[in-house]
Design an enzyme around this catalytic site. Structure first.
Site, PDB file in Angstrom:
ATOM      1  N   ARG A  49      45.332-106.026  41.975  1.00 35.72           N
ATOM      2  CA  ARG A  49      43.917-106.229  42.258  1.00 35.72           C
ATOM      3  C   ARG A  49      43.118-105.532  41.156  1.00 35.72           C
ATOM      4  O   ARG A  49      43.585-104.558  40.566  1.00 35.72           O
ATOM      5  CB  ARG A  49      43.532-105.634  43.608  1.00 35.72           C
ATOM      6  CG  ARG A  49      44.281-106.198  44.808  1.00 35.72           C
ATOM      7  CD  ARG A  49      43.839-105.508  46.085  1.00 35.72           C
ATOM      8  NE  ARG A  49      44.492-106.043  47.276  1.00 35.72           N
ATOM      9  CZ  ARG A  49      45.595-105.568  47.814  1.00 35.72           C
ATOM     10  NH1 ARG A  49      46.210-104.514  47.245  1.00 35.72           N
ATOM     11  NH2 ARG A  49      46.126-106.105  48.899  1.00 35.72           N
ATOM     12  N   LYS A  66      44.814-100.719  48.867  1.00 35.98           N
ATOM     13  CA  LYS A  66      43.865-100.549  49.968  1.00 35.98           C
ATOM     14  C   LYS A  66      44.326 -99.431  50.894  1.00 35.98           C
ATOM     15  O   LYS A  66      45.507 -99.216  51.078  1.00 35.98           O
ATOM     16  CB  LYS A  66      43.735-101.859  50.754  1.00 35.98           C
ATOM     17  CG  LYS A  66      43.057-102.982  49.962  1.00 35.98           C
ATOM     18  CD  LYS A  66      42.904-104.226  50.816  1.00 35.98           C
ATOM     19  CE  LYS A  66      42.166-105.316  50.061  1.00 35.98           C
ATOM     20  NZ  LYS A  66      41.996-106.543  50.873  1.00 35.98           N
ATOM     21  N   HIS A  77      40.903-111.708  40.004  1.00 39.49           N
ATOM     22  CA  HIS A  77      41.728-112.006  41.175  1.00 39.49           C
ATOM     23  C   HIS A  77      42.504-113.310  40.990  1.00 39.49           C
ATOM     24  O   HIS A  77      43.560-113.493  41.605  1.00 39.49           O
ATOM     25  CB  HIS A  77      40.856-112.086  42.425  1.00 39.49           C
ATOM     26  CG  HIS A  77      41.553-111.601  43.662  1.00 39.49           C
ATOM     27  ND1 HIS A  77      41.925-110.277  43.844  1.00 39.49           N
ATOM     28  CD2 HIS A  77      41.973-112.257  44.772  1.00 39.49           C
ATOM     29  CE1 HIS A  77      42.523-110.151  45.013  1.00 39.49           C
ATOM     30  NE2 HIS A  77      42.576-111.333  45.591  1.00 39.49           N
ATOM     31  N   ARG A 123      45.813-112.506  39.614  1.00 43.79           N
ATOM     32  CA  ARG A 123      46.709-112.043  40.684  1.00 43.79           C
ATOM     33  C   ARG A 123      47.275-113.254  41.436  1.00 43.79           C
ATOM     34  O   ARG A 123      48.468-113.278  41.771  1.00 43.79           O
ATOM     35  CB  ARG A 123      45.921-111.119  41.624  1.00 43.79           C
ATOM     36  CG  ARG A 123      46.666-110.646  42.878  1.00 43.79           C
ATOM     37  CD  ARG A 123      45.798-109.610  43.587  1.00 43.79           C
ATOM     38  NE  ARG A 123      46.100-109.472  44.988  1.00 43.79           N
ATOM     39  CZ  ARG A 123      46.974-108.594  45.493  1.00 43.79           C
ATOM     40  NH1 ARG A 123      47.668-107.819  44.679  1.00 43.79           N
ATOM     41  NH2 ARG A 123      47.159-108.496  46.794  1.00 43.79           N
ATOM     42  N   HIS A 165      50.720-106.743  50.409  1.00 45.45           N
ATOM     43  CA  HIS A 165      50.227-107.313  51.664  1.00 45.45           C
ATOM     44  C   HIS A 165      50.927-106.653  52.844  1.00 45.45           C
ATOM     45  O   HIS A 165      52.150-106.547  52.854  1.00 45.45           O
ATOM     46  CB  HIS A 165      50.488-108.822  51.714  1.00 45.45           C
ATOM     47  CG  HIS A 165      49.604-109.617  50.798  1.00 45.45           C
ATOM     48  ND1 HIS A 165      49.893-110.906  50.413  1.00 45.45           N
ATOM     49  CD2 HIS A 165      48.434-109.297  50.192  1.00 45.45           C
ATOM     50  CE1 HIS A 165      48.944-111.354  49.626  1.00 45.45           C
ATOM     51  NE2 HIS A 165      48.049-110.401  49.471  1.00 45.45           N
TER      52      HIS A 165
END
Length: 312
Positions: free
Chosen positions: A137, A161, A231, A234, A257
């Site tokens: 990211r 994240k 993005h 990615r 993820h």
């Protein structure tokens, strides 16, 4: 209507929620609802209907309802009286949008350019080679420190994240770009203790906005004929690796993820490509609209033949 503090929210989420709360407040004022104690489940369902009538898509409505639930829970914690329940509204399912992944040829055109002495261009090519190589990211890219790259092992430690870290492989071309960039980076530093891998002319860590602007500039310089967002690189990483390997779990881990269902969108993209190949190659794979067009053409041809016979 009383709004609440949002200090515990991430900055971007806080900005989005504030706008949503203001829109909720405006709607309730139009309904002569001025206090939290006047808001019940029926009023919230009316707000949901209002959002739909305004033409908002499911994704936007889901975020507004999320902001509303967050607000109601805060009121509950601070003993503000409000009859409405945070769980009274169920968010609509947002349609999954297939990612727009550049083709392999586009990525080669973007990254395989002649050597240059432009220090910022050397940095840019290093950044985008790394994003495409490891599926980063843009926020993860700018957070990279020099010590996060293990050149001997060919891996990078990435902070994603919710501050979760993961190890991702770094391809040979990306490592070559890093090795080329590091000596140049030292010449730009004003503070030798700066840990950032990618810095600007002033020796400061790059921002995500700067990366976006530099990618668009590079896309223009290489005559891609399209604007690019980091993005999308990615997405290209995930799509191209999945097409070659078919290993969904590995792609999930490399992308960071939490849920496999998030990664599965790339299988839809891959199937879409396979379907196009099938339709183009299989002799009995014509679509209905193609058959209909051919049928109309046959009818027109028969009419023309009849006219010729009459005129003869």
């Amino acid at each position: 209507m009383m709004l609440t503090e949002s200090a515990t929210l991430a900055h971007k989420t806080q900005s989005a929620y504030l706008g949503d709360w203001q829109q909720l407040q405006s709607y309730l004022h139009d309904q002569d609802i001025l206090e939290p104690k006047q808001i019940d489940d029926r009023r919230l369902r009316g707000y949901l209907a209002h959002c739909r009538e305004s033409g908002l898509d499911n994704r936007s409505i889901a975020r507004k309802l999320s902001a509303t639930r967050w607000l109601l829970r805060c009121w509950q914690k601070t003993y503000i009286v409000c009859p409405a329940s945070p769980d009274a509204l169920k968010s609509p399912k947002a349609a999954k949008k297939l990612p727009d992944a550049p083709a392999i040829e586009t990525m080669n055109q973007l990254l395989d350019q002649p050597l240059t002495e432009d220090v910022l261009l050397i940095r840019d090519r290093c950044m985008f080679e790394l994003v495409y190589s490891s599926g980063l990211r843009v926020a993860e890219l700018v957070r990279l420190d020099v010590l996060d790259i293990d050149r001997n092992e060919g891996i990078a430690r990435v902070t994603g994240k919710r501050e979760k870290t993961r190890l991702v492989p770094v391809g040979g071309k990306a490592l070559d770009r890093v090795i080329q960039w590091l000596p140049i980076r030292k010449t730009l530093l004003k503070d030798a203790t700066e840990p950032a891998l990618f810095v600007n002319r002033r020796g400061k860590r790059l921002t995500t906005r700067s990366v976006q602007m530099r990618l668009n500039r590079l896309a223009q310089q290489t005559h891609l004929g399209q604007a690019l967002h980091p993005h999308q690189l990615r997405h290209a990483f995930a799509t191209h690796v999945l097409e070659s390997s078919g290993d969904l779990r590995a792609v999930q881990e490399m992308l960071g993820h939490e849920s496999l269902s998030t990664t599965q969108i790339y299988t839809h993209l891959d199937f879409q490509r396979l379907a196009q190949v099938y339709e183009a190659a299989h002799p009995r794979a014509q679509r209905i609209d193609q058959i209909k067009t051919q049928g109309e053409s046959m009818i027109n041809l028969e009419k023309n033949e009849q006219k010729i016979e009459i005129s003869d």
